[in-house]
Write an enzyme that holds these catalytic residues in place. Structure first.
Site, PDB file in Angstrom:
ATOM      1  N   SER A 100      40.890  24.022  50.084  1.00  0.00           N
ATOM      2  CA  SER A 100      40.972  25.358  49.506  1.00  0.00           C
ATOM      3  C   SER A 100      39.668  25.721  48.794  1.00  0.00           C
ATOM      4  CB  SER A 100      42.137  25.424  48.517  1.00  0.00           C
ATOM      5  OG  SER A 100      43.322  25.076  49.182  1.00  0.00           O
TER       6      SER A 100
ATOM      7  N   CYS B  16      36.719  26.132  49.945  1.00  0.00           N
ATOM      8  CA  CYS B  16      35.537  25.360  50.347  1.00  0.00           C
ATOM      9  C   CYS B  16      34.894  25.858  51.626  1.00  0.00           C
ATOM     10  CB  CYS B  16      35.906  23.887  50.492  1.00  0.00           C
ATOM     11  SG  CYS B  16      36.272  23.147  48.905  1.00  0.00           S
ATOM     12  N   GLY B  17      35.241  27.052  52.112  1.00  0.00           N
ATOM     13  CA  GLY B  17      34.427  27.601  53.182  1.00  0.00           C
ATOM     14  C   GLY B  17      35.092  27.991  54.490  1.00  0.00           C
TER      15      GLY B  17
ATOM     16  N   THR C 252      37.063  30.785  55.170  1.00  0.00           N
ATOM     17  CA  THR C 252      36.814  32.205  55.399  1.00  0.00           C
ATOM     18  C   THR C 252      35.326  32.441  55.602  1.00  0.00           C
ATOM     19  OG1 THR C 252      38.652  32.657  53.900  1.00  0.00           O
ATOM     20  CG2 THR C 252      37.292  34.530  54.541  1.00  0.00           C
ATOM     21  N   SER C 253      34.514  31.795  54.769  1.00  0.00           N
ATOM     22  CA  SER C 253      33.081  32.099  54.856  1.00  0.00           C
ATOM     23  C   SER C 253      32.485  31.588  56.163  1.00  0.00           C
ATOM     24  CB  SER C 253      32.336  31.606  53.619  1.00  0.00           C
ATOM     25  OG  SER C 253      32.043  30.260  53.727  1.00  0.00           O
TER      26      SER C 253
ATOM     27  N   GLY D 258      50.356  31.638  46.949  1.00  0.00           N
ATOM     28  CA  GLY D 258      50.422  30.245  47.382  1.00  0.00           C
ATOM     29  C   GLY D 258      51.708  29.564  46.952  1.00  0.00           C
TER      30      GLY D 258
HETATM   31  P1  GTP Z   1      41.235  29.140  50.856  1.00  0.00           P
HETATM   32  O1  GTP Z   1      41.498  30.575  51.151  1.00  0.00           O
HETATM   33  O2  GTP Z   1      41.523  28.789  49.421  1.00  0.00           O
HETATM   34  O3  GTP Z   1      41.917  28.189  51.763  1.00  0.00           O
HETATM   35  O4  GTP Z   1      39.658  28.893  50.918  1.00  0.00           O
HETATM   36  P2  GTP Z   1      38.495  29.012  52.001  1.00  0.00           P
HETATM   37  O5  GTP Z   1      38.248  27.654  52.567  1.00  0.00           O
HETATM   38  O6  GTP Z   1      38.729  30.095  52.970  1.00  0.00           O
HETATM   39  O7  GTP Z   1      37.274  29.350  51.061  1.00  0.00           O
HETATM   40  P3  GTP Z   1      36.145  30.494  51.165  1.00  0.00           P
HETATM   41  O8  GTP Z   1      35.442  30.461  52.477  1.00  0.00           O
HETATM   42  O9  GTP Z   1      36.738  31.779  50.768  1.00  0.00           O
HETATM   43  O10 GTP Z   1      35.094  29.998  50.081  1.00  0.00           O
HETATM   44  C1  GTP Z   1      35.437  29.844  48.753  1.00  0.00           C
HETATM   45  C2  GTP Z   1      34.288  29.945  47.817  1.00  0.00           C
HETATM   46  O11 GTP Z   1      33.244  29.075  48.203  1.00  0.00           O
HETATM   47  C3  GTP Z   1      33.744  31.360  47.778  1.00  0.00           C
HETATM   48  O12 GTP Z   1      33.633  31.765  46.435  1.00  0.00           O
HETATM   49  C4  GTP Z   1      32.397  31.265  48.433  1.00  0.00           C
HETATM   50  O13 GTP Z   1      31.448  32.095  47.825  1.00  0.00           O
HETATM   51  C5  GTP Z   1      32.031  29.791  48.267  1.00  0.00           C
HETATM   52  N1  GTP Z   1      31.293  29.354  49.443  1.00  0.00           N
HETATM   53  C6  GTP Z   1      31.687  29.447  50.725  1.00  0.00           C
HETATM   54  N2  GTP Z   1      30.734  28.978  51.549  1.00  0.00           N
HETATM   55  C7  GTP Z   1      29.723  28.564  50.767  1.00  0.00           C
HETATM   56  C8  GTP Z   1      28.442  27.998  51.024  1.00  0.00           C
HETATM   57  O14 GTP Z   1      28.043  27.777  52.149  1.00  0.00           O
HETATM   58  N3  GTP Z   1      27.681  27.673  49.946  1.00  0.00           N
HETATM   59  C9  GTP Z   1      28.093  27.899  48.686  1.00  0.00           C
HETATM   60  N4  GTP Z   1      27.302  27.536  47.701  1.00  0.00           N
HETATM   61  N5  GTP Z   1      29.263  28.478  48.394  1.00  0.00           N
HETATM   62  C10 GTP Z   1      30.072  28.800  49.419  1.00  0.00           C
HETATM   63  C1  SPV Z   2      44.688  27.824  49.507  1.00  0.00           C
HETATM   64  O1  SPV Z   2      44.853  27.510  48.320  1.00  0.00           O
HETATM   65  O2  SPV Z   2      44.374  26.992  50.380  1.00  0.00           O
HETATM   66  C2  SPV Z   2      44.823  29.227  49.935  1.00  0.00           C
HETATM   67  C3  SPV Z   2      45.433  30.159  49.009  1.00  0.00           C
HETATM   68  O3  SPV Z   2      44.504  29.548  51.060  1.00  0.00           O
HETATM   69  S1  SPV Z   2      47.154  29.946  48.984  1.00  0.00           S
HETATM   70  O4  SPV Z   2      47.631  29.960  50.342  1.00  0.00           O
HETATM   71  O5  SPV Z   2      47.682  31.020  48.208  1.00  0.00           O
HETATM   72  O6  SPV Z   2      47.493  28.664  48.452  1.00  0.00           O
HETATM   73 MN    MN Z   3      43.988  27.815  52.307  1.00  0.00          MN
END
Ligand code: GTP
Ligand code: SPV
Ligand code: MN
Length: 612
Positions: A260, A262-263, A265-266, A212
């Protein structure tokens, strides 16, 4: 630079490229310069270099490597990421900036000689699919083979694309040096700096390795792109893109912004759906419709809690032979382990704190987990079985819905549909999120994060938001907008909705976009009717979704919402915001107040709005 490499540069017929490379060489004084083209040999060279110089180590499984960032370099460093500005600005948000001459002098002093004895890598990429109107070009110079290798997994190659510039300077430029290394990690963390020059479309980054901070193409390019998008009338967003699969093979594309960790990817990985991208999207208007491309072609994803139950496809990708970089997980006997992987974790090994044993404490007396909470994996999107067939389409995918999500334990409902585009933009602006381990600092603090993009906004906030309102102009079909929240907690701090439920909310929205389901009108937007969620839950999750669960999370917490509006009023009191935003804030406040007066309750069951 030797002749072969010089020829590779000259073949691009671009004087601007040659001069920035020359300047970088003069400044950083590398022992060697290598230009990487799109050829298989060049890419393989890079991959081997990362192993040979120790930035990555081979693991037992074919193609897998581990990279460690320094113990204090595990997340984005917001404090030391600054805009180089010639004069003070009021963007209506906290702007981390430094006077340009002063900043340049400082960062040049850190970059001076930074590559002595090291190899400079020169790489060309396309942000977005190649041969696409959406895409931008990016030149990355770095002394880190890990950075160059990561970008190879995460972005489309652009050496050939650069030829199409016909000598123009219309590209982003990123100069990075990991600085002095000790045990393979950046040693001078106190001199970590990331300085952004918006006028020149350049970013300088030094004394760091965490992606990042170091990878120009990720969040640094997003900042440059936001400014460009604002000037040109398109959107550069912190968004996933996914195909949501409704009944009868219907596919509806959604894009969604979440802060970041907060969901994003998920959500993009919800079972049964297809993924186009999970972090950064460019949105454009084409023939009266919204279309979006994934800026990236890989995932730099959070590995914590990736396990066979919750994330079967990612888990499968991480546990089978392929090109893949783990970062900041535990390695024991060539095998990676991480928090929440659903397997027994050995009580010793090597991790981001070097030799690790269970119970090990850091300098401040904090116990060190087996893997960092922000430990990540880097893979190509095509490693995933659920990749969408249009993931690389130069024309992007047609977007029918936009989602905004925060991390809110006590106020907002799991999903609400906006009344209008304007109300939807408003819902995006008022996103709040409790801070996570993706940035350095205290976690769990409620922060306002408009469009989940606050960290990357590079223009006045009002201008950035106005660009969203205006985006609707000339659209024949306006996407629906949803606000979601996966993070409501009960009195004991337990999550009220499991991750599996996210599928319910998204499929309900997919139905709505396609003209299905009636809604319940509440002061904060339209929410699902119980019977529709019950039906989707039965069909898709094979569970009985109870009325009790529904009422618990979809009750409108009027008092809490009013408190949220108060926080917003305060935040925006002295900020120049578009009139449309001010109107929406006023209207939302009025609706909430009327509702409280009418029902005389702090929390109102969704059923009560039905009797209206
Ligand atoms: P960046 O890559 O940082 O931009 O993040 P992101 O928005 O892609 O986050 P990601 O979907 O990877 O979720 C981050 C964390 O939140 C993970 O550890 C998940 O387990 C958790 N998480 C995602 N969705 C949920 C949900 O619906 N409920 C809960 N309790 N946790 C969640
Ligand atoms: C974020 O923090 O929103 C990420 C990881 O997706 S990085 O791009 O490394 O900051
Ligand atoms: Mn991100």
């Amino acid at each position: 630079m030797d002749k072969v490499n010089l020829q590779k540069l000259e073949a691009l017929n671009n004087q601007h490229v040659i001069s920035v490379v020359q300047e970088a060489i003069q400044l950083c004084k590398p022992a060697k310069v290598t230009v990487i083209t799109d050829s298989k040999e060049d890419i393989a060279y890079l991959r081997n270099l990362a192993i040979n110089n120790g930035e990555e180590k081979k693991l037992k499984m074919e193609g897998h490597t581990i990279h460690f960032d320094g113990y204090y370099d595990q997340a984005r460093d917001k404090n030391n990421t600054r805009y180089l500005l010639s004069k003070d600005v009021d963007w209506g948000i906290k702007v981390n900036s430094i006077e340009k001459d002063k900043g340049l002098k400082e960062i040049y002093s850190y970059l001076d000689d930074s590559m002595a004895g090291k190899e400079m890598l020169v790489r060309f990429f396309s942000l977005g699919p190649t041969n696409s109107l959406f895409s931008l070009k990016a030149l990355q110079i770095t002394d880190s083979a890990y950075v160059a290798h990561s970008e190879d997994l995460l972005y489309r190659q652009g050496y050939e694309e650069f030829k199409k510039l016909n000598g123009s300077s219309d590209f982003f430029f990123f100069l990075h040096s990991a600085g002095r290394l000790e045990n393979g990690v950046s040693a001078d963390i106190d001199k970590r700096r990331i300085y952004i020059d918006l006028e020149e479309n350049r970013v300088y980054s030094v004394n760091n390795q965490y992606a990042g901070n170091s990878l120009g193409l990720k969040k640094l390019a997003l900042r440059l792109a936001i400014k460009k998008a604002n000037e040109e009338g398109w959107l550069a967003e912190h968004m996933f893109i996914m195909g949501v699969h409704g009944p009868n093979d219907r596919v509806t594309y959604f894009t969604g912004a979440f802060p970041s960790a907060c969901g994003k990817t998920s959500t993009a990985m919800i079972p049964g759906q297809t993924i186009v991208g999970d972090d950064i999207a460019y949105l454009n208007k084409i023939n009266g419709g919204v279309r979006a491309v994934n800026v990236e072609s890989g995932i730099f994803g959070i590995i914590r809690n990736v396990n066979p139950q919750d994330d079967p496809l990612i888990y499968q990708a991480l546990t089978s032979p392929r090109e893949l970089i783990f970062s900041n997980v535990l390695i024991n006997d060539g095998i990676p382990y991480w928090l929440g992987m659903g397997k027994d974790i050995p009580n010793k090994g090597v991790n981001h704190s070097e030799e690790w044993f269970k119970g090990k404490k850091d300098k401040d007396g904090n116990e060190i987990d087996c893997s960092h909470k922000n430990a990540r994996f880097t893979i190509k999107l095509k490693a995933l079985k659920n990749i969408d067939p249009k993931a690389d389409d130069p024309a992007g995918v047609p977007i029918k819905a936009v989602i905004y999500g925060g991390r809110d334990s006590d106020t907002t409902v799991p999903i609400a549909e906006s009344f209008t585009w304007e109300h939807g933009v408003f819902l995006g602006v008022i996103v709040e999120s409790e801070t996570t381990s993706a940035t350095i600092g205290v976690q769990g603090v409620r922060k306002h994060n408009p469009m989940a993009n606050l960290d990357f906004v590079s223009v006045p906030l009002g201008t950035y938001i106005e660009n969203h309102f205006k985006f609707k102009t000339n659209l024949k079909e306006v996407p629906k907008i949803y606000a979601v929240n996966y993070f409501l907690k009960d009195e004991n701090g337990n999550f009220l909705t499991g991750k599996a439920y996210n599928k319910l909310w998204i499929l309900w929205a997919e139905g709505r976009v396609n003209g299905e389901y009636k809604t319940i009108e509440t002061p904060i937007g339209r929410i699902p009717k119980y019977e529709d969620l019950k039906e989707i839950a039965k069909r898709e999750l094979k569970i009985d979704y109870t009325e009790e669960e529904y009422v618990k999370v979809f009750s409108i917490k009027v008092k809490k919402y009013l408190e949220k509006m108060e926080r917003m009023s305060k935040i925006f009191e002295n900020v120049e915001m578009p009139a449309a935003f001010i109107e929406e804030l006023k209207a939302q406040n009025e609706r909430l107040r009327e509702t409280r007066t009418k029902f005389g309750e702090d929390t109102i069951s969704p059923f009560k709005f039905l009797d209206k």
